[in-house]
Design an enzyme around this catalytic site. Sequence first.
Site, PDB file in Angstrom:
ATOM      1  N   LYS A 187      -5.681   3.701  -6.458  1.00 42.57           N
ATOM      2  CA  LYS A 187      -4.998   4.556  -4.963  1.00 42.57           C
ATOM      3  C   LYS A 187      -6.662   4.479  -4.129  1.00 42.57           C
ATOM      4  O   LYS A 187      -7.999   4.439  -4.073  1.00 42.57           O
ATOM      5  CB  LYS A 187      -5.373   5.796  -5.513  1.00 42.57           C
ATOM      6  CG  LYS A 187      -5.137   7.038  -4.335  1.00 42.57           C
ATOM      7  CD  LYS A 187      -3.463   7.158  -3.866  1.00 42.57           C
ATOM      8  CE  LYS A 187      -3.518   7.834  -2.771  1.00 42.57           C
ATOM      9  NZ  LYS A 187      -4.104   9.207  -2.815  1.00 42.57           N
ATOM     10  N   ASP A 247       3.245  14.556  -3.417  1.00 38.91           N
ATOM     11  CA  ASP A 247       1.832  14.853  -3.592  1.00 38.91           C
ATOM     12  C   ASP A 247       1.852  16.382  -3.940  1.00 38.91           C
ATOM     13  O   ASP A 247       0.811  17.580  -3.757  1.00 38.91           O
ATOM     14  CB  ASP A 247       1.938  15.374  -2.549  1.00 38.91           C
ATOM     15  CG  ASP A 247       0.515  14.580  -1.703  1.00 38.91           C
ATOM     16  OD1 ASP A 247      -0.367  15.062  -2.722  1.00 38.91           O
ATOM     17  OD2 ASP A 247       0.059  14.545  -0.493  1.00 38.91           O
TER      18      ASP A 247
HETATM   19 ZN   LIG Z   1      -1.625  12.387  -2.130  1.00 33.42          ZN
END
Ligand SMILES: [Zn+2]
Length: 430
Positions: free
Chosen positions: A212, A342
């Site tokens: 990420k 998220d």
């Molecule tokens: Zn995130």
Amino acid sequence: MFSRPTLVLTLLLAASATAQPAPKPALTRTLVRAGHLLDVKTGKVLDAETVVVAGDTIQSIAPSASVQAQPSDIVIDLGALTVLPGLIDVHTHLTGNPDFDPYRELTTTTAKEAINGVANARTTLMAGITSVRNVGAGGYSDVDLRDAINAGQVPGPHMLVSGPPLGITGGHCDENLLPSGYHAVGDGVADGIAAVQHMVRQNIKYGADVIKICATGGVLSKGDDPQASQYTLEEMQAIVADAHRLGRKVAAHAHGAQGILWATEAGVDSIEHGSYINDEDIAAMKQRGTYLVPTLYLEDWIIESGHLPVFYRQKMVDVSAVAKGNIKRAMQAGVKIAMGTDAAVYPHGLNAHELDVYVNQLGMAPLDALQTATINAADLMGWTAKTGTLEAGKWADIIAVQKSPLDDIRTLQDVKFVMKAGVVYKNDSK
Ligand SMILES: [Zn+2]
């Protein structure tokens, strides 16, 4: 001369060469009787089907009338519920909780993250999310959580994990709440080609399945601009080259248009958020087959329920004003979409609200929305052979809801039955 380990290995090999293979114990079958079975590839709903599960795997699916229960079978009758594959969320933070108080945020230890993760993994699974991609956690707490779930120590979804997200000094993935005297630095901060290569390799060394990165500024971070690019094109090319060579995909947090384009050109596998996506970004992502992972329900939740500190608030107002319109244009243009939420920015377990935004706010067809959380998400994770549809040979990841999600996508917010890898975690079908 044999060294001792070689000698032991040689003896073992000799023994296994002559021994008969142990007979495999017959697996107990579980028959999941479905009132209705939804095929997420075609949108077809079949009545009275039975999913035959053996071990952690789907063995077959057939009309219930043709599947007789054997005395040793476990039979689960789901009555009139609609059965479909477990959902997949490709953007979670299971080790985090919604808390926008910057001082409490600073007190979060790795141990606290791991404890959060144990609770949130269970909540997420019970909401019908049987697989997640966890994109950002401190201290490799996500690696330990994944391993604990796989070892059967705690309940939770199948996980792909990233460890600490890579980011520039002072960027979205750094820790910017304290003045310089405290020397606070985010776990994944790396500047320049050599440093980002090292950080990719370090994350893989300590257990990351996916890399990420923070390509642009973010909303919930102090002192940076969501529209400003953070990593350069060259840094992202170096990250992608290393990650792909070592068999890992790359997920890029990117709000601003330039950062989305650079990350796409660098070859990342998914753009996370994509708030300021423009026509040039859309064309590049379509050409390369890059996934877009919108995370839109969080805006609705924060505006209704969140209490943001002043240095986050204006950024959230600005991003919310444009993101849904831009994402809608990307969806209509045919950019590939995978569902991400998220979760951690808002409470875990509300993941399926994201699909309600796609359908009821952005006009996506319900089957297309369902595919973002099944077939597409599995494809982005590299798990098409394992999950995303109910088919023989895949994991027995099965959920059931009261109505067909094609008639009412909100039915996914109240999942009645959850099986993951052949184990029943929830059955409120009665
Ligand atoms: Zn995130």
